[in-house]
Every structure is written in C-alpha cells, then in structure tokens.
Design a protein around this motif. Structure first.
Motif, PDB file in Angstrom:
ATOM      1  N   TYR A  55       0.841  -1.191   0.000  1.00  0.00           N
ATOM      2  CA  TYR A  55       0.000   0.000   0.000  1.00  0.00           C
ATOM      3  C   TYR A  55       0.876   1.240   0.000  1.00  0.00           C
ATOM      4  O   TYR A  55       2.048   1.208   0.360  1.00  0.00           O
ATOM      5  N   GLY A  56       0.271   2.355  -0.424  1.00  0.00           N
ATOM      6  CA  GLY A  56       0.986   3.615  -0.442  1.00  0.00           C
ATOM      7  C   GLY A  56       1.293   4.103   0.963  1.00  0.00           C
ATOM      8  O   GLY A  56       0.511   3.910   1.895  1.00  0.00           O
ATOM      9  N   THR A  91      -4.544   9.096   1.013  1.00  0.00           N
ATOM     10  CA  THR A  91      -4.625   7.934   0.138  1.00  0.00           C
ATOM     11  C   THR A  91      -6.033   7.728  -0.408  1.00  0.00           C
ATOM     12  O   THR A  91      -6.998   8.358   0.031  1.00  0.00           O
ATOM     13  N   ARG A  94      -8.638   1.431  -4.218  1.00  0.00           N
ATOM     14  CA  ARG A  94      -9.021   0.933  -5.541  1.00  0.00           C
ATOM     15  C   ARG A  94      -9.420  -0.539  -5.444  1.00  0.00           C
ATOM     16  O   ARG A  94      -8.644  -1.363  -4.954  1.00  0.00           O
ATOM     17  N   GLU A  96      -9.799  -4.235  -6.698  1.00  0.00           N
ATOM     18  CA  GLU A  96      -9.071  -5.047  -7.658  1.00  0.00           C
ATOM     19  C   GLU A  96      -9.672  -6.447  -7.705  1.00  0.00           C
ATOM     20  O   GLU A  96     -10.699  -6.715  -7.074  1.00  0.00           O
ATOM     21  N   LYS A 102      -6.889  -2.132  -2.798  1.00  0.00           N
ATOM     22  CA  LYS A 102      -5.517  -1.653  -2.690  1.00  0.00           C
ATOM     23  C   LYS A 102      -5.527  -0.185  -2.295  1.00  0.00           C
ATOM     24  O   LYS A 102      -6.295   0.606  -2.837  1.00  0.00           O
ATOM     25  N   ILE A 104      -3.959   3.342  -2.493  1.00  0.00           N
ATOM     26  CA  ILE A 104      -3.141   4.062  -3.470  1.00  0.00           C
ATOM     27  C   ILE A 104      -2.776   5.435  -2.905  1.00  0.00           C
ATOM     28  O   ILE A 104      -3.628   6.141  -2.363  1.00  0.00           O
ATOM     29  N   TYR A 105      -1.508   5.807  -3.038  1.00  0.00           N
ATOM     30  CA  TYR A 105      -1.049   7.135  -2.625  1.00  0.00           C
ATOM     31  C   TYR A 105      -0.428   7.825  -3.837  1.00  0.00           C
ATOM     32  O   TYR A 105       0.773   7.730  -4.075  1.00  0.00           O
ATOM     33  N   PRO A 106      -1.239   8.524  -4.647  1.00  0.00           N
ATOM     34  CA  PRO A 106      -0.715   9.154  -5.867  1.00  0.00           C
ATOM     35  C   PRO A 106       0.251  10.292  -5.541  1.00  0.00           C
ATOM     36  O   PRO A 106      -0.004  11.111  -4.655  1.00  0.00           O
ATOM     37  N   ASP A 110       5.379   9.623  -9.285  1.00  0.00           N
ATOM     38  CA  ASP A 110       5.011   8.279  -9.738  1.00  0.00           C
ATOM     39  C   ASP A 110       5.386   8.087 -11.201  1.00  0.00           C
ATOM     40  O   ASP A 110       5.338   9.029 -12.010  1.00  0.00           O
ATOM     41  N   TYR A 222      -6.708   5.949 -10.625  1.00  0.00           N
ATOM     42  CA  TYR A 222      -5.523   6.538  -9.995  1.00  0.00           C
ATOM     43  C   TYR A 222      -4.223   6.173 -10.701  1.00  0.00           C
ATOM     44  O   TYR A 222      -3.142   6.408 -10.164  1.00  0.00           O
ATOM     45  N   ASP A 223      -4.307   5.596 -11.907  1.00  0.00           N
ATOM     46  CA  ASP A 223      -3.112   5.452 -12.729  1.00  0.00           C
ATOM     47  C   ASP A 223      -2.662   6.831 -13.200  1.00  0.00           C
ATOM     48  O   ASP A 223      -3.463   7.770 -13.296  1.00  0.00           O
TER      49      ASP A 223
END
Length: 232
Positions: A55-56, A91, A94, A96, A102, A104-106, A110, A222-223
């Motif tokens: 995880y982020g 954060t 997402r 999956e 999951k 996510i920490y954008p 990145d 968040y990609d």
C-alpha cells in the motif's frame, strides 16, 4: 440465464458493521490502538473482502491510531465507515480482482502508467484540460476536545493544525476553511490531518478530458496518464 454483476463499493454500501458492539446500537470505540489501515481491514473482512498487503505510504494510514467510533452515526454502511477513515489520509482505495482493495497514494513522482500521442500509437483524438482555483488554500484543524466535558483545551485552540498553499494565496487570496477533529490529541496529528485535507483539494484542481479512438481497458483508477501533443 441472466448474469447480475455488482461492484465492490456497491456491496459495501449495502452492508452494516454489526460484528462488534452490542444491540441495539452496535457502536464501538477504537481508542487510539489500531491504525487506520487495520480498522479498514477489519471492516473489509465483514464483507468477505481483503486489503492488499502492499500500500501507499503517506505517513498516516499505517501509523495513525485514531480515536474512532464505529456506527456513529448509527448503522452506517461499511462504505461510509471506510470513507470516514480514508478521508483522514492522503490515500485512496481501488477495488481489484478477487475481492481485494488496494490503498493508493498518488504522487507527482510516480512513474507513468500509460502515454498517448497525437502522432504515433497509441493515439488520442482529443484532449482538453482545465486548472481550477485551489479553494480552500488555507486549512486549520482544531483538536484537543475533552470527550467527557465537551470542552476544548485552550492551549490546543491556540495552536491548531495548519496547512497552507502559499502560491495559490499569492495568485488569488487567502481562503481559509476550519475543520474540527475532536479525536486528535496532538498538534502533530492535527498538522497531518490538515495536510491530508489540503492535498485532496489540490488533487481536484486539474481536470482533463481525453478521447481515444478505442477503449483502453488497461488503465485503472488513480493510474498516471501522460498526453504528448505535438500538433502545436
């Protein structure tokens, strides 16, 4: 044969967290022992879901141990419970495969997940973007309320958590918003909460619209997407 599909967030909105506490309210306090990530994992277990082991790291989600009461407001959904927790952090979550979430920490550093071009494959047809004003650009978080008397500590009131975006203030003006966090017990945690709130508002300042000549099912929430337009 009719196949009915349901998203993971939809399922979480249906379910209530009744595995802890006692009837009729099932309200259970978490007294600053378990981390945000651990409480989220417990809530997901109630729905038969799990949290990805990786995880982020935003220095909040896996370290902060909030004073947090489940089912306050009464009989909240698992989705609302998780939303209240994740909003304390920088954060996002997402869904999956295999009923796994999951964290996510954008970040701007990145790596790019997908790049689209105007003059080579993979092509895009149209791209427009707009950057909005950052409002608010000055966050204050008040902490240190006595949960028994309901009174706020005078010392804590004099030193609220703070997060400021100075470039936004310089280009516009100060827009200060105040938030109350009676569950926090230190200025350091209040500063982290203020930074998390400001980061979420900052993430919404850039809006873009990308049109592709095909459906790209490889891109996930968040990609990081890059657009290269050489048309001038």
């Amino acid at each position: 044969c009719i196949l009915m599909c349901e998203g993971m967030w939809t399922k979480l909105r249906e379910l209530r967290y009744l595995a802890v506490g006692s009837a009729p309210y099932f309200d259970t306090p978490y007294g600053g022992v378990q981390t945000i990530k651990e409480i989220i994992a417990l809530a997901l277990t109630e729905a038969g879901m799990t949290l990805n082991a990786s995880y982020g790291n935003d220095s909040i989600v896996h370290t902060h141990t909030p004073y947090f009461t489940i089912n306050n407001p009464p009989f909240e959904s698992l989705a609302n419970l998780i939303y209240r927790l994740i909003m304390m952090t920088k954060t996002y979550m997402r869904p999956e495969a295999s009923l796994v979430f999951k964290i996510i920490y954008p970040q701007s550093s990145d790596s790019v997940n997908e790049t689209y071009y105007s003059d080579q494959a993979p092509y895009f047809k149209e791209y427009t973007e707009k950057r909005n004003l950052l409002i608010p650009n000055d966050i204050k978080v008040y902490w240190g309320m006595n949960t028994v008397t309901g009174e706020w500590d005078a010392t804590a009131l004099a030193s609220p958590g703070s997060a400021v975006d100075q470039p936004s203030i310089d280009s516009y003006t100060t827009v200060r918003w105040v938030f109350l966090a009676s569950d926090l017990t230190s200025q350091a945690d209040a500063n982290l909460r203020a930074a998390a709130l400001l980061q979420r508002y900052k993430s919404e300042t850039l809006a873009g619209r990308l049109v592709l000549p095909y459906h790209d099912c490889s891109v996930e929430l968040y990609d990081k997407v890059e657009v290269q337009d050489s048309r001038g």
